[in-house]
Enzyme design. Structure first.
Site, PDB file in Angstrom:
ATOM      1  N   THR A  26       0.812  -1.040   0.032  1.00 12.34           N
ATOM      2  CA  THR A  26       0.114  -0.095   0.179  1.00 12.34           C
ATOM      3  C   THR A  26       0.942   1.238   0.057  1.00 12.34           C
ATOM      4  O   THR A  26       1.880   1.269   0.830  1.00 12.34           O
ATOM      5  CB  THR A  26      -0.986  -0.094   1.277  1.00 12.34           C
ATOM      6  N   GLN A 102      -4.149  -7.260  -6.409  1.00 11.82           N
ATOM      7  CA  GLN A 102      -4.919  -7.568  -5.139  1.00 11.82           C
ATOM      8  C   GLN A 102      -5.950  -6.888  -4.874  1.00 11.82           C
ATOM      9  O   GLN A 102      -6.422  -5.934  -4.749  1.00 11.82           O
ATOM     10  CB  GLN A 102      -3.769  -7.468  -4.016  1.00 11.82           C
ATOM     11  N   HIS A 186      -7.263 -10.858  -1.559  1.00  9.71           N
ATOM     12  CA  HIS A 186      -6.368 -10.492  -0.101  1.00  9.71           C
ATOM     13  C   HIS A 186      -7.438 -11.073   0.844  1.00  9.71           C
ATOM     14  O   HIS A 186      -8.612 -10.646   1.172  1.00  9.71           O
ATOM     15  CB  HIS A 186      -6.431  -8.887   0.046  1.00  9.71           C
ATOM     16  N   ASN A 189      -4.415 -10.189   6.816  1.00  5.42           N
ATOM     17  CA  ASN A 189      -4.208  -8.758   7.898  1.00  5.42           C
ATOM     18  C   ASN A 189      -5.471  -8.156   8.269  1.00  5.42           C
ATOM     19  O   ASN A 189      -5.447  -6.854   8.467  1.00  5.42           O
ATOM     20  CB  ASN A 189      -3.537  -7.665   6.652  1.00  5.42           C
ATOM     21  N   TYR A 191      -8.583  -7.726   7.285  1.00  4.99           N
ATOM     22  CA  TYR A 191      -9.636  -7.230   6.531  1.00  4.99           C
ATOM     23  C   TYR A 191     -10.885  -8.274   6.340  1.00  4.99           C
ATOM     24  O   TYR A 191     -10.817  -9.275   7.154  1.00  4.99           O
ATOM     25  CB  TYR A 191      -9.072  -6.764   5.235  1.00  4.99           C
ATOM     26  N   ARG A 238      -3.903 -14.558  -0.512  1.00  2.88           N
ATOM     27  CA  ARG A 238      -2.962 -14.221   0.345  1.00  2.88           C
ATOM     28  C   ARG A 238      -3.497 -14.374   1.569  1.00  2.88           C
ATOM     29  O   ARG A 238      -4.851 -13.975   1.993  1.00  2.88           O
ATOM     30  CB  ARG A 238      -2.623 -12.745   0.355  1.00  2.88           C
ATOM     31  N   ASN A 246      -4.281  -5.205  12.583  1.00  4.03           N
ATOM     32  CA  ASN A 246      -5.567  -4.528  12.397  1.00  4.03           C
ATOM     33  C   ASN A 246      -6.556  -5.524  13.314  1.00  4.03           C
ATOM     34  O   ASN A 246      -7.729  -5.710  13.193  1.00  4.03           O
ATOM     35  CB  ASN A 246      -6.475  -4.734  11.086  1.00  4.03           C
ATOM     36  N   GLY A 335       8.830  -7.516   0.094  1.00  5.88           N
ATOM     37  CA  GLY A 335       7.837  -6.123   0.122  1.00  5.88           C
ATOM     38  C   GLY A 335       8.822  -5.091   0.185  1.00  5.88           C
ATOM     39  O   GLY A 335       9.356  -4.492  -0.887  1.00  5.88           O
ATOM     40  N   ARG A 336       9.209  -4.630   1.448  1.00  4.29           N
ATOM     41  CA  ARG A 336      10.019  -3.190   1.600  1.00  4.29           C
ATOM     42  C   ARG A 336      11.255  -3.505   0.804  1.00  4.29           C
ATOM     43  O   ARG A 336      11.475  -2.225   0.211  1.00  4.29           O
ATOM     44  CB  ARG A 336      10.142  -2.941   2.997  1.00  4.29           C
TER      45      ARG A 336
HETATM   46  P1  NAD Z   1       0.998   2.881   9.782  1.00  3.51           P
HETATM   47  O1  NAD Z   1       0.435   2.074  11.013  1.00  3.51           O
HETATM   48  O2  NAD Z   1       2.212   3.794   9.801  1.00  3.51           O
HETATM   49  O3  NAD Z   1      -0.085   3.305   8.973  1.00  3.51           O
HETATM   50  C1  NAD Z   1      -1.233   2.489   8.543  1.00  3.51           C
HETATM   51  C2  NAD Z   1      -1.845   2.964   7.209  1.00  3.51           C
HETATM   52  O4  NAD Z   1      -2.086   4.279   7.290  1.00  3.51           O
HETATM   53  C3  NAD Z   1      -0.886   2.834   6.189  1.00  3.51           C
HETATM   54  O5  NAD Z   1      -0.675   1.461   5.558  1.00  3.51           O
HETATM   55  C4  NAD Z   1      -1.446   3.684   5.055  1.00  3.51           C
HETATM   56  O6  NAD Z   1      -2.466   2.840   4.416  1.00  3.51           O
HETATM   57  C5  NAD Z   1      -2.098   4.938   5.961  1.00  3.51           C
HETATM   58  N1  NAD Z   1      -1.096   5.987   5.982  1.00  3.51           N
HETATM   59  C6  NAD Z   1      -0.160   6.348   7.054  1.00  3.51           C
HETATM   60  N2  NAD Z   1       0.424   7.544   6.828  1.00  3.51           N
HETATM   61  C7  NAD Z   1      -0.079   7.936   5.690  1.00  3.51           C
HETATM   62  C8  NAD Z   1       0.105   9.132   4.787  1.00  3.51           C
HETATM   63  N3  NAD Z   1       1.144  10.040   4.976  1.00  3.51           N
HETATM   64  N4  NAD Z   1      -0.678   9.410   3.876  1.00  3.51           N
HETATM   65  C9  NAD Z   1      -1.831   8.664   3.312  1.00  3.51           C
HETATM   66  N5  NAD Z   1      -1.810   7.224   3.971  1.00  3.51           N
HETATM   67  C10 NAD Z   1      -1.088   7.030   5.235  1.00  3.51           C
HETATM   68  O7  NAD Z   1       1.502   1.606   8.945  1.00  3.51           O
HETATM   69  P2  NAD Z   1       2.685   0.349   9.122  1.00  3.51           P
HETATM   70  O8  NAD Z   1       3.130   0.144  10.366  1.00  3.51           O
HETATM   71  O9  NAD Z   1       3.652   0.558   7.967  1.00  3.51           O
HETATM   72  O10 NAD Z   1       1.600  -0.857   8.902  1.00  3.51           O
HETATM   73  C11 NAD Z   1       0.766  -1.238   9.865  1.00  3.51           C
HETATM   74  C12 NAD Z   1       0.573  -2.817   9.354  1.00  3.51           C
HETATM   75  O11 NAD Z   1      -0.405  -3.016   8.582  1.00  3.51           O
HETATM   76  C13 NAD Z   1       1.562  -3.697   9.023  1.00  3.51           C
HETATM   77  O12 NAD Z   1       1.580  -4.784   9.484  1.00  3.51           O
HETATM   78  C14 NAD Z   1       1.669  -3.566   7.521  1.00  3.51           C
HETATM   79  O13 NAD Z   1       2.294  -4.650   6.739  1.00  3.51           O
HETATM   80  C15 NAD Z   1       0.026  -3.773   7.363  1.00  3.51           C
HETATM   81  N6  NAD Z   1      -0.508  -3.105   6.224  1.00  3.51           N
HETATM   82  C16 NAD Z   1      -1.252  -4.024   5.435  1.00  3.51           C
HETATM   83  C17 NAD Z   1      -1.948  -3.384   4.343  1.00  3.51           C
HETATM   84  C18 NAD Z   1      -2.560  -4.506   3.581  1.00  3.51           C
HETATM   85  O14 NAD Z   1      -2.864  -5.363   3.839  1.00  3.51           O
HETATM   86  N7  NAD Z   1      -3.314  -3.726   2.415  1.00  3.51           N
HETATM   87  C19 NAD Z   1      -1.672  -2.257   3.810  1.00  3.51           C
HETATM   88  C20 NAD Z   1      -0.918  -1.404   4.757  1.00  3.51           C
HETATM   89  C21 NAD Z   1      -0.132  -1.847   5.959  1.00  3.51           C
END
Ligand code: NAD
Length: 376
Positions: A26, A102, A186, A189, A191, A238, A246, A335-336
């Site tokens: 994302t 996805q 998906h 996570n 959802y 996935r 979440n 990923g990263r």
């Molecule tokens: P985080 O807790 O810092 O942020 C959560 C979400 O907020 C981000 O994924 C993003 O969508 C949104 N966000 C944050 N800052 C933003 C900005 N400046 N502008 C727009 N959107 C913003 O994220 P994290 O710690 O990297 O991820 C938390 C967990 O969620 C991890 O385990 C990650 O892998 C998972 N994740 C899963 C999905 C998915 O399944 N689609 C998407 C994102 C993260």
């Protein structure tokens, strides 16, 4: 000696040039929920058949207006979105790559401000997640981003569930129209589909709640509809059996997820994609009464006749990836490392140093930290 990581493999309808896959990431750069030209550049940079990903899995992509849960994520439900994705898939194909989309429904991980008419998000049960989402609010004439608590969801009625299944079927058809090589559902996570699976979020008392067979029913129906629509050989799934992301929780994930993969074995899926441990975190994260046994999960799928490729993910290095392949995995999703290294596969093959991903530019923003990471 040559590494199996760089050997080709037939996976469903595709011949993949090697085993290094780009995981779904994302990035929140689809302003107005429509894919952009920068997204086409970003994905095409990672599509070189030998230097980039053998298969790109797109960022999570909402299948309907109700499926959105974060600001600026790209949908696949309007004609404009489908057309904009076409520019992305064309760019990937011109660069020699393959890309699946996805398919995402966030369920309760959303906020009323992201929902049509400001309605409550939908979920298996009316239980609010202990989780945050990210929205934009107008403040003094400025658009400001903020983390907010997810909204209280409403429970989906039994008679609404067919329309959820249908939204996945429609999205799979839209994916082919948009030029994707297939889809990844998906189911991870925390959802919507994972909310139905795990008893922390699913307190239903109808045919979709309670025993494992009931909680897995919606996912089974979605996978059957999607594979019927576009063919199992263009469909992956996935799962993240123990992630706490979440507010996802189940009392006993091992028998739950073994049932899930057994149920899917007859569908002829291209691949199953398993997040090991905490998504984006500790690989040894546990949930439930005993350590999760990933080898037993694969064996349950194979014993039921499942022939899809086995894709693993979470914190992989070249060394760990080679161990996983030696242990029976077929593909490894990164990923990263792919955020920061458009030519990750080349760097892994040559043992070259990797660029370091910059967390500050993961989500939202411009080309910085998006399309400006250098290749060798
Ligand atoms: P985080 O807790 O810092 O942020 C959560 C979400 O907020 C981000 O994924 C993003 O969508 C949104 N966000 C944050 N800052 C933003 C900005 N400046 N502008 C727009 N959107 C913003 O994220 P994290 O710690 O990297 O991820 C938390 C967990 O969620 C991890 O385990 C990650 O892998 C998972 N994740 C899963 C999905 C998915 O399944 N689609 C998407 C994102 C993260």
């Amino acid at each position: 000696s040559p590494s199996p990581l760089f050997e080709p493999l037939r996976v469903g309808a595709w011949t993949l040039p090697h085993r290094v896959v780009m995981a779904p990431l994302t990035r929140n750069r689809a302003f107005g929920q429509v894919p952009t030209a920068a997204m086409a550049t970003y994905y095409a940079q990672r599509a070189h058949p030998q230097h980039g990903a053998s298969l790109i899995i797109s960022e999570a992509t909402p299948i309907s207006p109700e499926a959105h849960g974060y600001a600026d994520t790209p949908g696949l439900h309007s004609p404009q979105q489908i057309q904009a994705w076409r520019a992305v898939t064309d760019a990937v194909h011109r660069a020699g790559g393959r890309i699946v989309v996805q398919l995402w429904h966030v369920g309760r991980i959303s906020h009323t401000s992201l929902q049509p008419q400001g309605q409550a998000p939908v979920a298996p049960s009316a239980l609010r997640a202990q989780a945050k989402t990210f929205v934009f609010v107008e403040q003094d004439g400025q658009r400001r981003g903020a983390f907010v608590d997810t909204s209280e969801p409403r429970a989906l009625r039994l008679d609404e569930l067919p329309s959820i299944v249908d939204a996945y079927r429609q999205a799979a058809l839209h994916a082919l129209e948009a030029g994707f090589d297939g889809v990844e559902v998906h189911g991870a996570n925390g959802y919507l589909l994972d909310q139905f699976l795990r008893n922390g979020a699913n307190h239903r008392t109808d045919a979709y709640g309670g025993p494992i067979e009931n909680r897995a029913r919606l996912l089974g129906e979605v996978m059957a509809a999607v594979t019927e629509a576009i063919g199992g050989d263009r469909v992956g799934l996935r799962l993240s059996p123990v992630t706490p992301s979440n507010d996802a929780h189940d009392d006993d994930p091992q028998p739950l997820f073994e049932h899930v993969v057994r149920q899917l074995a007859p569908l002829g899926l291209a691949y199953l994609h398993i997040v090991e441990g905490q998504t984006g975190g500790a690989r040894d994260h546990q949930q439930g009464p005993r350590p999760f046994d990933y080898a037993a999960l694969r064996q349950a799928y194979r014993a039921a006749g499942g022939q899809g490729a086995w894709m693993v993910n979470n914190g992989y290095t070249r060394e760990l990836a080679e161990q996983a392949l030696a242990g029976g995995a077929d593909l490894v999703a990164f990923g990263r490392p792919f955020i920061a290294n458009p030519d990750l596969t080349r760097r892994l093959r040559e043992g070259a140093p990797l660029n370091t991903p910059d967390r500050a530019t993961f989500y939202g923003g411009d080309e910085r930290g998006y399309t400006d990471y250098p290749a060798l």
